[in-house]
Design a protein around this motif. Structure first.
Motif, PDB file in Angstrom:
ATOM      1  N   ALA A 193      -5.485   2.198   3.140  1.00  0.00           N
ATOM      2  CA  ALA A 193      -6.924   2.108   2.893  1.00  0.00           C
ATOM      3  C   ALA A 193      -7.684   2.980   3.886  1.00  0.00           C
ATOM      4  N   ARG A 194      -7.190   3.022   5.119  1.00  0.00           N
ATOM      5  CA  ARG A 194      -7.839   3.849   6.139  1.00  0.00           C
ATOM      6  C   ARG A 194      -7.716   5.328   5.788  1.00  0.00           C
ATOM      7  N   VAL A 195      -6.534   5.737   5.332  1.00  0.00           N
ATOM      8  CA  VAL A 195      -6.313   7.134   4.944  1.00  0.00           C
ATOM      9  C   VAL A 195      -7.221   7.516   3.774  1.00  0.00           C
ATOM     10  N   LEU A 196      -7.466   6.557   2.894  1.00  0.00           N
ATOM     11  CA  LEU A 196      -8.317   6.808   1.723  1.00  0.00           C
ATOM     12  C   LEU A 196      -9.798   6.565   2.011  1.00  0.00           C
ATOM     13  N   ASP A 197     -10.108   6.237   3.261  1.00  0.00           N
ATOM     14  CA  ASP A 197     -11.500   5.963   3.666  1.00  0.00           C
ATOM     15  C   ASP A 197     -12.113   4.805   2.892  1.00  0.00           C
ATOM     16  N   LEU A 198     -11.316   3.741   2.729  1.00  0.00           N
ATOM     17  CA  LEU A 198     -11.776   2.582   1.957  1.00  0.00           C
ATOM     18  C   LEU A 198     -12.230   1.432   2.835  1.00  0.00           C
ATOM     19  N   GLY A 199     -12.109   1.576   4.154  1.00  0.00           N
ATOM     20  CA  GLY A 199     -12.554   0.523   5.054  1.00  0.00           C
ATOM     21  C   GLY A 199     -11.482  -0.506   5.363  1.00  0.00           C
ATOM     22  N   PHE A 200     -11.894  -1.553   6.074  1.00  0.00           N
ATOM     23  CA  PHE A 200     -11.005  -2.620   6.514  1.00  0.00           C
ATOM     24  C   PHE A 200     -11.615  -3.968   6.147  1.00  0.00           C
ATOM     25  N   PRO A 201     -10.817  -4.929   5.703  1.00  0.00           N
ATOM     26  CA  PRO A 201      -9.370  -4.871   5.422  1.00  0.00           C
ATOM     27  C   PRO A 201      -9.068  -4.131   4.136  1.00  0.00           C
ATOM     28  N   GLY A 202      -7.829  -3.618   4.024  1.00  0.00           N
ATOM     29  CA  GLY A 202      -7.495  -2.754   2.900  1.00  0.00           C
ATOM     30  C   GLY A 202      -7.004  -3.461   1.655  1.00  0.00           C
ATOM     31  N   GLY A 203      -6.418  -4.644   1.819  1.00  0.00           N
ATOM     32  CA  GLY A 203      -5.811  -5.325   0.678  1.00  0.00           C
ATOM     33  C   GLY A 203      -6.727  -5.554  -0.507  1.00  0.00           C
ATOM     34  N   PRO A 204      -7.877  -6.199  -0.313  1.00  0.00           N
ATOM     35  CA  PRO A 204      -8.753  -6.503  -1.451  1.00  0.00           C
ATOM     36  C   PRO A 204      -9.265  -5.260  -2.187  1.00  0.00           C
ATOM     37  N   VAL A 205      -9.645  -4.204  -1.438  1.00  0.00           N
ATOM     38  CA  VAL A 205     -10.208  -3.016  -2.097  1.00  0.00           C
ATOM     39  C   VAL A 205      -9.128  -2.244  -2.843  1.00  0.00           C
ATOM     40  N   ILE A 206      -7.910  -2.169  -2.294  1.00  0.00           N
ATOM     41  CA  ILE A 206      -6.825  -1.497  -3.009  1.00  0.00           C
ATOM     42  C   ILE A 206      -6.458  -2.271  -4.274  1.00  0.00           C
ATOM     43  N   ASP A 207      -6.430  -3.573  -4.178  1.00  0.00           N
ATOM     44  CA  ASP A 207      -6.145  -4.417  -5.350  1.00  0.00           C
ATOM     45  C   ASP A 207      -7.178  -4.158  -6.448  1.00  0.00           C
ATOM     46  N   ARG A 208      -8.427  -4.073  -6.049  1.00  0.00           N
ATOM     47  CA  ARG A 208      -9.505  -3.868  -7.025  1.00  0.00           C
ATOM     48  C   ARG A 208      -9.418  -2.485  -7.676  1.00  0.00           C
ATOM     49  N   LEU A 209      -9.218  -1.447  -6.872  1.00  0.00           N
ATOM     50  CA  LEU A 209      -9.147  -0.084  -7.409  1.00  0.00           C
ATOM     51  C   LEU A 209      -7.889   0.129  -8.247  1.00  0.00           C
ATOM     52  N   ALA A 210      -6.802  -0.542  -7.855  1.00  0.00           N
ATOM     53  CA  ALA A 210      -5.533  -0.369  -8.565  1.00  0.00           C
ATOM     54  C   ALA A 210      -5.615  -0.821 -10.018  1.00  0.00           C
ATOM     55  N   LYS A 211      -6.497  -1.771 -10.294  1.00  0.00           N
ATOM     56  CA  LYS A 211      -6.650  -2.266 -11.667  1.00  0.00           C
ATOM     57  C   LYS A 211      -7.159  -1.176 -12.602  1.00  0.00           C
ATOM     58  N   GLU A 212      -7.788  -0.136 -12.027  1.00  0.00           N
ATOM     59  CA  GLU A 212      -8.329   0.961 -12.837  1.00  0.00           C
ATOM     60  C   GLU A 212      -7.437   2.199 -12.769  1.00  0.00           C
ATOM     61  N   GLY A 213      -6.289   2.088 -12.085  1.00  0.00           N
ATOM     62  CA  GLY A 213      -5.391   3.224 -11.930  1.00  0.00           C
ATOM     63  C   GLY A 213      -4.086   3.041 -12.679  1.00  0.00           C
ATOM     64  N   ASP A 214      -3.243   4.068 -12.611  1.00  0.00           N
ATOM     65  CA  ASP A 214      -1.944   4.066 -13.287  1.00  0.00           C
ATOM     66  C   ASP A 214      -0.846   3.831 -12.249  1.00  0.00           C
ATOM     67  N   PRO A 215      -0.146   2.693 -12.314  1.00  0.00           N
ATOM     68  CA  PRO A 215       0.895   2.397 -11.319  1.00  0.00           C
ATOM     69  C   PRO A 215       2.110   3.313 -11.420  1.00  0.00           C
ATOM     70  N   ALA A 216       2.219   4.042 -12.531  1.00  0.00           N
ATOM     71  CA  ALA A 216       3.355   4.955 -12.706  1.00  0.00           C
ATOM     72  C   ALA A 216       2.959   6.412 -12.478  1.00  0.00           C
ATOM     73  N   ALA A 217       1.739   6.636 -12.022  1.00  0.00           N
ATOM     74  CA  ALA A 217       1.239   8.004 -11.872  1.00  0.00           C
ATOM     75  C   ALA A 217       2.000   8.786 -10.809  1.00  0.00           C
ATOM     76  N   ILE A 218       2.371   8.133  -9.727  1.00  0.00           N
ATOM     77  CA  ILE A 218       3.033   8.811  -8.603  1.00  0.00           C
ATOM     78  C   ILE A 218       4.275   8.002  -8.225  1.00  0.00           C
ATOM     79  N   ALA A 219       5.404   8.667  -8.105  1.00  0.00           N
ATOM     80  CA  ALA A 219       6.666   7.979  -7.803  1.00  0.00           C
ATOM     81  C   ALA A 219       6.853   7.841  -6.297  1.00  0.00           C
ATOM     82  N   PHE A 220       6.187   6.863  -5.713  1.00  0.00           N
ATOM     83  CA  PHE A 220       6.350   6.619  -4.286  1.00  0.00           C
ATOM     84  C   PHE A 220       7.660   5.863  -4.027  1.00  0.00           C
ATOM     85  N   PRO A 221       8.265   6.045  -2.851  1.00  0.00           N
ATOM     86  CA  PRO A 221       9.579   5.450  -2.569  1.00  0.00           C
ATOM     87  C   PRO A 221       9.540   3.934  -2.409  1.00  0.00           C
ATOM     88  N   ARG A 222      10.696   3.310  -2.703  1.00  0.00           N
ATOM     89  CA  ARG A 222      10.891   1.874  -2.502  1.00  0.00           C
ATOM     90  C   ARG A 222      11.836   1.702  -1.315  1.00  0.00           C
TER      91      ARG A 222
END
Length: 369
Positions: free
Chosen positions: A174-203
Motif C-alpha cells: 500500500a505504501r509503494v502504491l501511495d495508498l496510505g496506512f493501514p494498507g489492508g482495508p484499502v487494498i481489499d476495497r480496490l482489489a474488488k474492482e481489479g483482475d486477480p489474474a492480471a499479473i502472475a505474482f509469485p507464491r
C-alpha cells in the motif's frame, strides 16, 4: 448464564486500546480506542506514541465498557490482560492497568497470550471451540498455523512466517502504491474492482520441497514493488486495481492452501481463521470455497472481532476461570516475545494463596470505591 464467569479483558499489544467484558461465551461489551490515525502520517505504528495513547485511553475505555455491559467492576470474577507478544511499552501499560484493577478489586489476574486470544474470540460468535482447534492467524505481526487441543494450556505451532507477516506485506505494498496506512482495508476495497489474474505474482514457499506450513511474503512484496517500479520507469500508468487484486490473490492463495492442507494432514474437520487480515473479504471467500471442497467447516469471527480487541482477551480469561486455571502472580510482567505455546502466564510454583488473599482483603476495604 449468571453462574458463568464475568471477566474484563484488556488488550494493548499494538496501537488499539481494547477493553472487553464477557460472561462465559457471551460478549457484553467491546470498547476500543484506536490511535491508528495518529500513526498514519508516519506510515506505521510508532511504539512510544502507542504507549502514550494507551495511557490516556485506559481508564475512560474501561469505564465505557463497564457502562456498556451494565455491570459494576465489583461484579467481576477476574481481570485478564494481554501479557504478550506485542510492543513492550504498549503491553506494560495494559499489564499495569490490569494489575491495578485486580489488586483494588480483590480479583484474580490472568496474563494471557495475544495469539491464543485471537483463537478464543471465536467462541463469542460460534460457540465452544472444538478440541482440537486448527487455527490460521494472520495479522500485521503474525502469520501462523496453530493446533490447539486445549486453548488454555496446549497450543502447538505447525507453521509460521519466516519473514514478513501477511498484514505487514499489505501495508508495505500500500505504501509503494501511495495508498496510505493501514494498507489492508484499502487494498481489499480496490482489489474488488481489479483482475486477480492480471499479473502472475509469485507464491512463496509453495514448492514440493518447501516447508509445508511455513509462510514467506518477502519475495512477493519485492516482486510487486519491482513490477510497479518498472512500470513507472517506463512512463506507463500503474494499474492500481489489478496490482491490488493480483497481490491479494497471491497472499490468500498461499494462506488458504496451506491451512486446508494442515487440516487434512492432521485429521481436523474444521478451520478457524483469526487476526486482522481475517477481515479481508477475499481471504474469507477463498477459504470458504476451499473448505467446502475439502469437507472442512470454516469458522471466522465477524471483522470487528478479528482485529485486536479486548473481547478476545476477556474470552480467554473467562475460559481460564471456567477451567480453574491458576491465576497470575502480582509479579506478572509484559513479555514482547511470549511464545504461543504459553496461552497464559500462571503464578510461580510456590504458593501465593495467602499473599493474594491478604492483598485482596486490604484492597476491597481500602482501595476501590
Amino acid at each position: 448464564m449468571a453462574d458463568e464467569p464475568l471477566v474484563l479483558g484488556i488488550e494493548t499489544s499494538c496501537d488499539e486500546t481494547g477493553v472487553g467484558i464477557v460472561r462465559g461465551t457471551t460478549l457484553l461489551a467491546d470498547a476500543i480506542a484506536s490511535s491508528v490515525d495518529t500513526h498514519a502520517r508516519f506510515g506505521g505504528v510508532v511504539p512510544e506514541i502507542a504507549s502514550r495513547a494507551h495511557l490516556e485511553a485506559m481508564v475512560p475505555t474501561i469505564e465505557r465498557a463497564l457502562q456498556e455491559a451494565g455491570v459494576s467492576a465489583r461484579d467481576l470474577d477476574g481481570v485478564a490482560v494481554t501479557a504478550g507478544p506485542g510492543l513492550a511499552g504498549a503491553l506494560l501499560v495494559g499489564v499495569s492497568a490490569a494489575k491495578a484493577y485486580a489488586y483494588a478489586l480483590g480479583k484474580p489476574l490472568y496474563g494471557v497470550n495475544h495469539l491464543a486470544s485471537h483463537i478464543c474470540v471465536d467462541q463469542l460468535e460460534h460457540g465452544r471451540l472444538p478440541e482440537p482447534t486448527m487455527a490460521l492467524l494472520v495479522s500485521g505481526g503474525h502469520s501462523s498455523l496453530l493446533l490447539a487441543p486445549d486453548i488454555t494450556s496446549d497450543v502447538r505451532p505447525l507453521g509460521a512466517t519466516i519473514d514478513d507477516a501477511a498484514g505487514e506485506a499489505f501495508d508495505k505494498i500500500a505504501r509503494v502504491l501511495d495508498l496510505g496506512f493501514p494498507g489492508g482495508p484499502v487494498i481489499d476495497r480496490l482489489a474488488k474492482e481489479g483482475d486477480p489474474a492480471a499479473i502472475a505474482f509469485p507464491r512463496g514457499l509453495s514448492g514440493s520441497r518447501d516447508p509445508a506450513y511455513d509462510f514467506s511474503f518477502s519475495g512477493l512484496k519485492t516482486s510487486v514493488a519491482r513490477w510497479i517500479e518498472a512500470k513507472r520507469a517506463s512512463g506507463e500508468e500503474v494499474p492500481v486495481r489489478d496490482v491490488a487484486a493480483s497481490f491479494q490473490e497471491a497472499v490468500v492463495d498461499v494462506l488458504t492452501r496451506k491451512a486446508v492442507r494442515a487440516c487434512l494432514d492432521e485429521g481436523v474437520d474444521h478451520l478457524m481463521i483469526g487476526g486482522g487480515v481475517a477481515a479481508n473479504s477475499r481471504l474469507r471467500a477463498l477459504a470458504q470455497e476451499r473448505c467446502e471442497k475439502a469437507g472442512i467447516r470454516l469458522r471466522v469471527p465477524r471483522p470487528k472481532l478479528c482485529t485486536d480487541n479486548g473481547a478476545m482477551v476477556a474470552a480467554l480469561g473467562a475460559e481460564m476461570v471456567a477451567r480453574n486455571r491458576p491465576a497470575s502472580d502480582w509479579e506478572l510482567s509484559a513479555d514482547s516475545s511470549l511464545p504461543v505455546t504459553d496461552p497464559h502466564v500462571p503464578g510461580a510454583a510456590h504458593d501465593h494463596t495467602h499473599d493474594h488473599d491478604h492483598v485482596h482483603e486490604v484492597s476491597k476495604d481500602n482501595l476501590y470505591s
